[in-house]
Design a protein around this motif. Structure first.
Motif, PDB file in Angstrom:
ATOM      1  N   LEU A   1       2.064   1.688  -3.576  1.00  0.00           N
ATOM      2  CA  LEU A   1       0.949   2.151  -4.400  1.00  0.00           C
ATOM      3  C   LEU A   1       0.730   3.650  -4.213  1.00  0.00           C
ATOM      4  O   LEU A   1       0.506   4.387  -5.177  1.00  0.00           O
ATOM      5  CB  LEU A   1      -0.327   1.384  -4.042  1.00  0.00           C
ATOM      6  N   ALA A   2       0.810   4.109  -2.976  1.00  0.00           N
ATOM      7  CA  ALA A   2       0.615   5.535  -2.706  1.00  0.00           C
ATOM      8  C   ALA A   2       1.729   6.367  -3.334  1.00  0.00           C
ATOM      9  O   ALA A   2       1.473   7.434  -3.903  1.00  0.00           O
ATOM     10  CB  ALA A   2       0.555   5.779  -1.199  1.00  0.00           C
TER      11      ALA A   2
ATOM     12  N   CYS B   1       0.831  -1.209   0.000  1.00  0.00           N
ATOM     13  CA  CYS B   1       0.000   0.000   0.000  1.00  0.00           C
ATOM     14  C   CYS B   1       0.865   1.259   0.000  1.00  0.00           C
ATOM     15  O   CYS B   1       0.511   2.267  -0.622  1.00  0.00           O
ATOM     16  CB  CYS B   1      -0.935  -0.004   1.205  1.00  0.00           C
TER      17      CYS B   1
ATOM     18  N   ARG C   1      -0.918   4.931  -7.617  1.00  0.00           N
ATOM     19  CA  ARG C   1      -1.756   3.868  -8.172  1.00  0.00           C
ATOM     20  C   ARG C   1      -2.712   3.372  -7.091  1.00  0.00           C
ATOM     21  O   ARG C   1      -2.559   3.688  -5.915  1.00  0.00           O
ATOM     22  CB  ARG C   1      -0.900   2.691  -8.657  1.00  0.00           C
ATOM     23  N   SER C   2      -3.674   2.567  -7.498  1.00  0.00           N
ATOM     24  CA  SER C   2      -4.584   1.934  -6.548  1.00  0.00           C
ATOM     25  C   SER C   2      -4.436   0.422  -6.653  1.00  0.00           C
ATOM     26  O   SER C   2      -3.957  -0.101  -7.667  1.00  0.00           O
ATOM     27  CB  SER C   2      -6.035   2.327  -6.841  1.00  0.00           C
ATOM     28  N   ARG C   3      -4.854  -0.273  -5.620  1.00  0.00           N
ATOM     29  CA  ARG C   3      -4.784  -1.735  -5.662  1.00  0.00           C
ATOM     30  C   ARG C   3      -5.713  -2.277  -6.749  1.00  0.00           C
ATOM     31  O   ARG C   3      -5.409  -3.288  -7.387  1.00  0.00           O
ATOM     32  CB  ARG C   3      -5.141  -2.330  -4.300  1.00  0.00           C
ATOM     33  N   GLU C   4      -6.823  -1.592  -6.987  1.00  0.00           N
ATOM     34  CA  GLU C   4      -7.743  -2.026  -8.036  1.00  0.00           C
ATOM     35  C   GLU C   4      -7.069  -1.957  -9.410  1.00  0.00           C
ATOM     36  O   GLU C   4      -7.235  -2.849 -10.249  1.00  0.00           O
ATOM     37  CB  GLU C   4      -9.005  -1.161  -8.028  1.00  0.00           C
ATOM     38  N   GLN C   5      -6.307  -0.888  -9.656  1.00  0.00           N
ATOM     39  CA  GLN C   5      -5.584  -0.777 -10.923  1.00  0.00           C
ATOM     40  C   GLN C   5      -4.559  -1.898 -11.064  1.00  0.00           C
ATOM     41  O   GLN C   5      -4.397  -2.476 -12.142  1.00  0.00           O
ATOM     42  CB  GLN C   5      -4.885   0.584 -11.005  1.00  0.00           C
TER      43      GLN C   5
END
Length: 279
Positions: free
Chosen positions: A59-60, A56, A64-68
């Motif tokens: 991603l930050a 996480c 980006r997001s975890r969904e992406q």
């Protein structure tokens, strides 16, 4: 369950845990849960860290997001990736350009150049021939801060800035693309200007994002471009052409113009001012 004030190295191990859940235990086998909710189940966690898991956090830093990320992983790995905390573990990924599936770590996928074929294509002679070419990419959507807009406006009052370019071809891939999108592009001088601010959370353009900025600068330098980085609000210099400031002002524009002269010469810069060079 006890709360644990995490040390600098806690939660950064890429070693697999001893449980069935991805990244739920540290190398010693202790069940760990993170502030983001990933890791061991609340009832099983022996330690809860007061920060997000390494995945996480990355991603930050890469916006980006975890969904992406989950849209890029092969279907068989989606359930595990939804719970994953580590960044060094490998998954099978789907190339966005339709190439063969490939294995890579989460870290490589978020910060690397793409699948092996994308990397090879970026190094091909035809691609190298286009390196350094500025162009207009239709539909490109990037977040532009008010400070960046003000800098462009003030600089545009002093020199001619083009409005029909927003990207530059490079000889490698950057986040899977054979191009980069600087904040301000000056094709006549082959200089790109980036305005860097840490943002409200004071985390932007630091850590892994700083590494990404350096990679972007290197990609531009490979194709003959220089990069001026305006480092605002406490960010330290990054690279040989950095300008440290507290915000956008007329004085900052003067410094940018002086840097342009130092990089490309008085005559080249004066030509963009619509007058002959003085002296």
């Amino acid at each position: 369950m006890r709360m644990h004030e995490d040390p600098d190295t806690a939660g950064h191990s890429d070693a697999a845990g001893t449980t069935d859940q991805p990244g739920t235990a540290d190398p010693a086998g202790i069940a760990v849960r993170f502030r983001c909710g990933h890791g061991a189940d609340a009832a099983e966690a022996r330690v809860t860290l007061r920060r997000d898991c390494p995945l996480c956090m990355l991603l930050a830093e890469t916006a980006r997001s975890r969904e992406q990320l989950m849209r890029r992983v092969a279907p068989a790995g989606r359930a595990a990736l939804a719970r994953e905390t580590r960044i060094g573990v490998e998954y099978e990924w789907i190339c966005s350009r339709g190439h063969s599936r490939y294995r890579a770590s989460v870290r490589e996928t978020l910060t690397g150049p793409g699948c092996p074929k994308c990397q090879k294509n970026a190094r091909a002679p035809a691609a190298r021939g286009e390196g350094g070419v500025p162009f207009m990419k239709p539909g490109l959507k990037t977040r532009t801060s008010q400070a960046e807009q003000k800098l462009r406006m003030l600089l545009g009052e002093r020199i001619r800035l083009p409005h029909r370019v927003n990207a530059i071809r490079i000889n490698r891939t950057f986040y899977g693309k054979p191009e980069v999108w600087p904040d301000i592009i000056i094709p006549a001088l082959r200089v790109a200007i980036e305005y860097d601010s840490p943002g409200r959370q004071k985390t932007s353009h630091r850590g892994l994002k700083e590494v990404s900025d350096r990679e972007k600068d290197a990609a531009l330098e490979e194709v003959g471009w220089a990069v001026i980085r305006v480092r605002a609000d406490g960010l330290e210099p990054l690279g040989p052409h950095s300008i440290v400031c507290s915000g956008v002002s007329v004085g900052l524009v003067d410094e940018v113009l002086a840097m342009l002269v130092a990089i490309r010469g008085q005559e080249a810069v004066a030509a963009l001012m619509g007058r002959e060079p003085s002296g």
